[in-house]
Design a protein around this motif. Structure first.
Motif, PDB file in Angstrom:
ATOM      1  N   SER A   1       2.249  23.144  13.095  1.00  0.00           N
ATOM      2  CA  SER A   1       3.287  22.332  13.726  1.00  0.00           C
ATOM      3  C   SER A   1       4.411  23.210  14.248  1.00  0.00           C
ATOM      4  O   SER A   1       4.828  24.167  13.608  1.00  0.00           O
ATOM      5  N   THR A   2       4.914  22.865  15.428  1.00  0.00           N
ATOM      6  CA  THR A   2       6.000  23.631  16.026  1.00  0.00           C
ATOM      7  C   THR A   2       7.287  22.819  16.106  1.00  0.00           C
ATOM      8  O   THR A   2       8.267  23.264  16.666  1.00  0.00           O
ATOM      9  N   TRP A   3       7.271  21.639  15.569  1.00  0.00           N
ATOM     10  CA  TRP A   3       8.465  20.800  15.615  1.00  0.00           C
ATOM     11  C   TRP A   3       8.866  20.368  14.232  1.00  0.00           C
ATOM     12  O   TRP A   3       8.261  19.423  13.731  1.00  0.00           O
ATOM     13  N   PRO A   4       9.835  20.814  13.606  1.00  0.00           N
ATOM     14  CA  PRO A   4      10.065  22.263  13.595  1.00  0.00           C
ATOM     15  C   PRO A   4       8.854  22.898  12.924  1.00  0.00           C
ATOM     16  O   PRO A   4       7.961  22.185  12.511  1.00  0.00           O
TER      17      PRO A   4
ATOM     18  N   PRO B   1       0.823  -1.218   0.000  1.00  0.00           N
ATOM     19  CA  PRO B   1       0.000   0.000   0.000  1.00  0.00           C
ATOM     20  C   PRO B   1       0.854   1.263   0.000  1.00  0.00           C
ATOM     21  O   PRO B   1       1.977   1.265   0.505  1.00  0.00           O
ATOM     22  N   PRO B   2       0.328   2.346  -0.556  1.00  0.00           N
ATOM     23  CA  PRO B   2       1.040   3.622  -0.506  1.00  0.00           C
ATOM     24  C   PRO B   2       1.281   4.050   0.943  1.00  0.00           C
ATOM     25  O   PRO B   2       0.443   3.827   1.816  1.00  0.00           O
ATOM     26  N   LYS B   3       2.435   4.667   1.175  1.00  0.00           N
ATOM     27  CA  LYS B   3       2.820   5.091   2.521  1.00  0.00           C
ATOM     28  C   LYS B   3       2.652   6.602   2.665  1.00  0.00           C
ATOM     29  O   LYS B   3       3.129   7.368   1.837  1.00  0.00           O
ATOM     30  N   ILE B   4       1.981   6.979   3.746  1.00  0.00           N
ATOM     31  CA  ILE B   4       1.765   8.388   4.039  1.00  0.00           C
ATOM     32  C   ILE B   4       2.422   8.707   5.373  1.00  0.00           C
ATOM     33  O   ILE B   4       2.133   8.066   6.387  1.00  0.00           O
ATOM     34  N   LEU B   5       3.305   9.684   5.353  1.00  0.00           N
ATOM     35  CA  LEU B   5       4.028  10.099   6.555  1.00  0.00           C
ATOM     36  C   LEU B   5       3.382  11.341   7.148  1.00  0.00           C
ATOM     37  O   LEU B   5       3.266  12.370   6.478  1.00  0.00           O
ATOM     38  N   PHE B   6       2.957  11.226   8.406  1.00  0.00           N
ATOM     39  CA  PHE B   6       2.401  12.355   9.144  1.00  0.00           C
ATOM     40  C   PHE B   6       3.480  12.913  10.050  1.00  0.00           C
ATOM     41  O   PHE B   6       4.111  12.173  10.804  1.00  0.00           O
ATOM     42  N   ILE B   7       3.704  14.206   9.961  1.00  0.00           N
ATOM     43  CA  ILE B   7       4.687  14.870  10.799  1.00  0.00           C
ATOM     44  C   ILE B   7       3.941  15.729  11.804  1.00  0.00           C
ATOM     45  O   ILE B   7       3.200  16.640  11.416  1.00  0.00           O
ATOM     46  N   ASN B   8       4.126  15.407  13.078  1.00  0.00           N
ATOM     47  CA  ASN B   8       3.435  16.122  14.131  1.00  0.00           C
ATOM     48  C   ASN B   8       4.093  15.777  15.454  1.00  0.00           C
ATOM     49  O   ASN B   8       4.507  14.649  15.660  1.00  0.00           O
TER      50      ASN B   8
ATOM     51  N   LYS C   1       4.355   7.759  11.228  1.00  0.00           N
ATOM     52  CA  LYS C   1       4.293   8.952  12.066  1.00  0.00           C
ATOM     53  C   LYS C   1       5.698   9.342  12.508  1.00  0.00           C
ATOM     54  O   LYS C   1       6.480   8.484  12.904  1.00  0.00           O
ATOM     55  N   ALA C   2       5.983  10.627  12.437  1.00  0.00           N
ATOM     56  CA  ALA C   2       7.256  11.146  12.921  1.00  0.00           C
ATOM     57  C   ALA C   2       6.988  12.273  13.899  1.00  0.00           C
ATOM     58  O   ALA C   2       6.345  13.252  13.558  1.00  0.00           O
ATOM     59  N   ASN C   3       7.466  12.095  15.120  1.00  0.00           N
ATOM     60  CA  ASN C   3       7.300  13.143  16.120  1.00  0.00           C
ATOM     61  C   ASN C   3       8.647  13.674  16.610  1.00  0.00           C
ATOM     62  O   ASN C   3       8.703  14.417  17.567  1.00  0.00           O
ATOM     63  N   ASN C   4       9.721  13.246  15.924  1.00  0.00           N
ATOM     64  CA  ASN C   4      11.042  13.794  16.225  1.00  0.00           C
ATOM     65  C   ASN C   4      11.924  13.638  14.988  1.00  0.00           C
ATOM     66  O   ASN C   4      11.584  12.918  14.043  1.00  0.00           O
ATOM     67  N   GLY C   5      13.052  14.309  14.994  1.00  0.00           N
ATOM     68  CA  GLY C   5      13.930  14.323  13.829  1.00  0.00           C
ATOM     69  C   GLY C   5      14.467  12.962  13.440  1.00  0.00           C
ATOM     70  O   GLY C   5      14.553  12.633  12.261  1.00  0.00           O
ATOM     71  N   LEU C   6      14.820  12.141  14.419  1.00  0.00           N
ATOM     72  CA  LEU C   6      15.351  10.814  14.131  1.00  0.00           C
ATOM     73  C   LEU C   6      14.311   9.953  13.423  1.00  0.00           C
ATOM     74  O   LEU C   6      14.612   9.264  12.441  1.00  0.00           O
TER      75      LEU C   6
ATOM     76  N   LEU D   1      11.762  11.028  11.687  1.00  0.00           N
ATOM     77  CA  LEU D   1      11.533  11.610  10.365  1.00  0.00           C
ATOM     78  C   LEU D   1      12.583  11.118   9.371  1.00  0.00           C
ATOM     79  O   LEU D   1      12.253  10.626   8.293  1.00  0.00           O
ATOM     80  N   ILE D   2      13.836  11.222   9.740  1.00  0.00           N
ATOM     81  CA  ILE D   2      14.920  10.788   8.853  1.00  0.00           C
ATOM     82  C   ILE D   2      14.823   9.297   8.571  1.00  0.00           C
ATOM     83  O   ILE D   2      14.978   8.842   7.439  1.00  0.00           O
ATOM     84  N   SER D   3      14.519   8.516   9.596  1.00  0.00           N
ATOM     85  CA  SER D   3      14.369   7.076   9.423  1.00  0.00           C
ATOM     86  C   SER D   3      13.274   6.747   8.410  1.00  0.00           C
ATOM     87  O   SER D   3      13.464   5.942   7.507  1.00  0.00           O
ATOM     88  N   HIS D   4      12.125   7.391   8.559  1.00  0.00           N
ATOM     89  CA  HIS D   4      11.032   7.138   7.614  1.00  0.00           C
ATOM     90  C   HIS D   4      11.397   7.566   6.200  1.00  0.00           C
ATOM     91  O   HIS D   4      11.098   6.865   5.230  1.00  0.00           O
ATOM     92  N   LEU D   5      12.057   8.707   6.069  1.00  0.00           N
ATOM     93  CA  LEU D   5      12.431   9.188   4.738  1.00  0.00           C
ATOM     94  C   LEU D   5      13.454   8.258   4.091  1.00  0.00           C
ATOM     95  O   LEU D   5      13.346   7.935   2.907  1.00  0.00           O
ATOM     96  N   GLU D   6      14.425   7.807   4.860  1.00  0.00           N
ATOM     97  CA  GLU D   6      15.504   6.970   4.323  1.00  0.00           C
ATOM     98  C   GLU D   6      15.099   5.514   4.127  1.00  0.00           C
ATOM     99  O   GLU D   6      15.492   4.888   3.146  1.00  0.00           O
ATOM    100  N   VAL D   7      14.342   4.974   5.066  1.00  0.00           N
ATOM    101  CA  VAL D   7      14.034   3.540   5.049  1.00  0.00           C
ATOM    102  C   VAL D   7      12.677   3.237   4.415  1.00  0.00           C
ATOM    103  O   VAL D   7      12.544   2.316   3.618  1.00  0.00           O
ATOM    104  N   GLU D   8      11.668   3.996   4.787  1.00  0.00           N
ATOM    105  CA  GLU D   8      10.297   3.701   4.355  1.00  0.00           C
ATOM    106  C   GLU D   8       9.935   4.320   3.006  1.00  0.00           C
ATOM    107  O   GLU D   8       9.035   3.849   2.335  1.00  0.00           O
ATOM    108  N   HIS D   9      10.600   5.398   2.608  1.00  0.00           N
ATOM    109  CA  HIS D   9      10.337   6.081   1.336  1.00  0.00           C
ATOM    110  C   HIS D   9       8.846   6.381   1.162  1.00  0.00           C
ATOM    111  O   HIS D   9       8.178   5.793   0.311  1.00  0.00           O
ATOM    112  N   PRO D  10       8.315   7.302   1.974  1.00  0.00           N
ATOM    113  CA  PRO D  10       6.876   7.602   1.880  1.00  0.00           C
ATOM    114  C   PRO D  10       6.489   8.168   0.517  1.00  0.00           C
ATOM    115  O   PRO D  10       7.300   8.795  -0.165  1.00  0.00           O
TER     116      PRO D  10
END
Length: 121
Positions: free
Chosen positions: A55-58, A2-9, A30-35, A37-46
């Protein structure tokens, strides 16, 4: 797969958008911290990134600008809000978001665009 959707919050509550997308067959990340986020971008390829304009982070605008300058610039980024302002709308596209939605009033259009940009599960 299935398509992967990354939520940043920073805070994840029972999110109606996430629940609906999961029911429709999308894989929710879901990414709630920088580590994370990077993991999902690098490994999961959303296939799609969704973030709240508040959002305040960042902050969403800074993060979107960073994504657009790097190797993830081809991943569509959707901004969602529950109360739209003209400045926020303008700033969202200025920083590079792909789509901007005021929810819940634009739910139907939102789901159509998710299918268009992320694919149909």
């Amino acid at each position: 797969m299935p398509p992967k959707i990354l939520f940043i919050n920073k805070n994840f509550k029972k999110n109606k958008i996430q629940i609906n997308l999961k029911k429709r067959g999308y894989s929710i990340l879901k990414a709630n911290n920088g580590l994370k986020l990077i993991s999902h971008l690098e490994v999961e390829h959303p296939d799609l990134i969704i973030m709240d304009t508040k959002s305040t982070w960042p902050d969403s605008f800074t993060l979107c600008k960073s994504l657009r300058k790097g190797k993830y610039k081809s991943i569509p980024v959707f901004f969602v809000t529950n109360q739209s302002t003209k400045k926020e709308y303008t700033d969202s596209f200025r920083c590079g978001c792909t789509q901007y939605f005021c929810l819940p009033s634009q739910f139907d259009t939102f789901y159509k665009k998710v299918q268009e940009f992320a694919g149909i599960p």
